[in-house]
Design a protein around this motif. Structure first.
Motif, PDB file in Angstrom:
ATOM      1  N   GLU A 198       0.828  -1.206   0.000  1.00 20.00           N
ATOM      2  CA  GLU A 198       0.000   0.000   0.000  1.00 20.00           C
ATOM      3  C   GLU A 198       0.862   1.255   0.000  1.00 20.00           C
ATOM      4  OE1 GLU A 198      -3.715   1.893   2.575  1.00 20.00           O
ATOM      5  OE2 GLU A 198      -2.133   0.762   3.574  1.00 20.00           O
ATOM      6  N   ARG A 199       1.940   1.252   0.787  1.00 17.36           N
ATOM      7  CA  ARG A 199       2.840   2.401   0.826  1.00 17.36           C
ATOM      8  C   ARG A 199       3.479   2.640  -0.546  1.00 17.36           C
ATOM      9  NH1 ARG A 199       5.488   4.695   5.269  1.00 17.36           N
ATOM     10  NH2 ARG A 199       4.778   2.960   6.568  1.00 17.36           N
ATOM     11  N   ARG A 200       3.869   1.545  -1.208  1.00 16.99           N
ATOM     12  CA  ARG A 200       4.492   1.676  -2.520  1.00 16.99           C
ATOM     13  C   ARG A 200       3.506   2.228  -3.548  1.00 16.99           C
ATOM     14  NH1 ARG A 200       5.920  -3.034  -2.804  1.00 16.99           N
ATOM     15  NH2 ARG A 200       4.291  -3.927  -4.115  1.00 16.99           N
ATOM     16  N   LYS A 201       2.260   1.756  -3.491  1.00 16.36           N
ATOM     17  CA  LYS A 201       1.258   2.258  -4.436  1.00 16.36           C
ATOM     18  C   LYS A 201       0.988   3.741  -4.217  1.00 16.36           C
ATOM     19  CE  LYS A 201      -1.216  -2.078  -5.301  1.00 16.36           C
ATOM     20  NZ  LYS A 201      -2.515  -2.800  -5.160  1.00 16.36           N
ATOM     21  N   ARG A 202       0.922   4.157  -2.960  1.00 18.96           N
ATOM     22  CA  ARG A 202       0.691   5.577  -2.687  1.00 18.96           C
ATOM     23  C   ARG A 202       1.879   6.417  -3.143  1.00 18.96           C
ATOM     24  NH1 ARG A 202      -2.336   6.536   3.103  1.00 18.96           N
ATOM     25  NH2 ARG A 202      -4.063   5.075   2.808  1.00 18.96           N
ATOM     26  N   ARG A 203       3.086   5.873  -2.945  1.00 20.98           N
ATOM     27  CA  ARG A 203       4.269   6.609  -3.373  1.00 20.98           C
ATOM     28  C   ARG A 203       4.282   6.773  -4.893  1.00 20.98           C
ATOM     29  NH1 ARG A 203       7.915   3.171  -2.014  1.00 20.98           N
ATOM     30  NH2 ARG A 203       7.908   3.733   0.186  1.00 20.98           N
ATOM     31  N   GLU A 204       3.919   5.677  -5.591  1.00 20.63           N
ATOM     32  CA  GLU A 204       3.890   5.749  -7.050  1.00 20.63           C
ATOM     33  C   GLU A 204       2.803   6.708  -7.528  1.00 20.63           C
ATOM     34  OE1 GLU A 204       3.328   1.746  -8.201  1.00 20.63           O
ATOM     35  OE2 GLU A 204       5.413   1.132  -7.811  1.00 20.63           O
TER      36      GLU A 204
END
Length: 274
Positions: A99-105
């Motif tokens: 989830e953190r990676r998706k938000r960062r992207e």
């Protein structure tokens, strides 16, 4: 009178010794999973301000009233699960990282779009526009996820284990917390989880035992195990345990107490070496 006191002291000694042996024989993974959850329960009881255990307990126990201190009953456990567990987001894990990676992207994509728009509006070069700092977003990250069923069940099991210890010591006169209300809460979480996975078309083949290794890696595991000539007994047990888990899908609690005298062979027609 003295004989009664001696009997009581002896009984407590035996109980404590058995509990200590049980704790020492508990698998390390189980202790590592249960201990922080039990500490969290005790801290929650302190914050709630439950009364301390009075003199003459448990003769003063009144059914239907909350138990004092950190003694476990079903009502307190339900309240703890509702306040501290069910509605809480996971702190770590692959789902949080994803989830953190998706938000960062998504934030990076939005930042690029804003930079391009600013360039078009002001006629500036891209190097003149400072890049957005994502440090604040990382620091204020709040997951929208909820704990899954297995984690909730682990909390319940940890607190029930604490109840069993209290009951064995004669401190907890309440019935074991496993009534209809607690089971209904767990089933509700399980239904919600499956409904979410179906609505999101989640791949149920992910994060299963098949993700741990491939069939070709079984030979690598076997070779690594047998490369310890000084620990033949441990190597044999490790290999048998692995193969039982791979081919029979047995849980570790079913495999650990297994001994060679418990094993036997069945001769099947047209099977084996000719």
């Amino acid at each position: 009178m003295n004989s009664d006191l001696s009997y009581t002291a002896r009984l407590r000694e035996v109980v404590e010794r058995c509990l200590l042996e049980s704790h020492q024989q508990t698998p390390e993974n189980t202790r590592r999973a249960y201990t922080p959850k039990q500490k969290e329960w005790k801290l929650w009881c302190q914050r709630k301000g439950f009364a301390s255990i009075p003199e003459g307990w448990p003769e003063l126990y009144v059914p239907g009233r909350p138990l004092p201190d950190d003694l476990v009953d079903e009502g307190k456990l339900l309240l703890f699960m509702a306040d501290e567990v069910v509605s809480r987001a996971p702190r770590t894990g692959s789902r949080v990282a994803q989830e953190r990676r998706k938000r960062r992207e998504a934030g990076a994509a939005g930042g690029v779009a804003k930079r391009k728009k600013k360039l078009q509006d002001h006629g500036q070069d891209e190097d003149e526009v400072p890049a957005a700092d994502s440090g604040d977003e990382e620091g204020s990250f709040e997951s929208s996820l909820k704990l899954q069923y297995n984690t909730v069940r682990s909390y319940v099991s940890a607190i029930q284990k604490l109840y069993d210890i209290q009951r064995t010591r004669g401190m907890n006169p309440a019935p074991r917390p496993q009534g209809v209300a607690l089971k209904a809460m767990q089933k509700s979480i399980l239904r919600t989880t499956w409904a979410r996975k179906r609505s999101e078309y989640a791949d149920r083949g992910e994060n299963t035992i098949k993700d741990s290794y491939t069939p070709s890696q079984i030979l690598v595991h076997t070779s690594a195990v047998w490369n310890e000539p000084k620990q033949i007994a441990c190597a044999l047990r490790t290999q048998v345990d692995f193969l039982l888990g791979n081919h029979m899908l047995l849980r570790s609690s079913n495999r650990r107490p297994l001994e060679f005298p418990d094993c036997f062979c069945l001769k099947l027609p047209k099977e084996g070496i000719k």
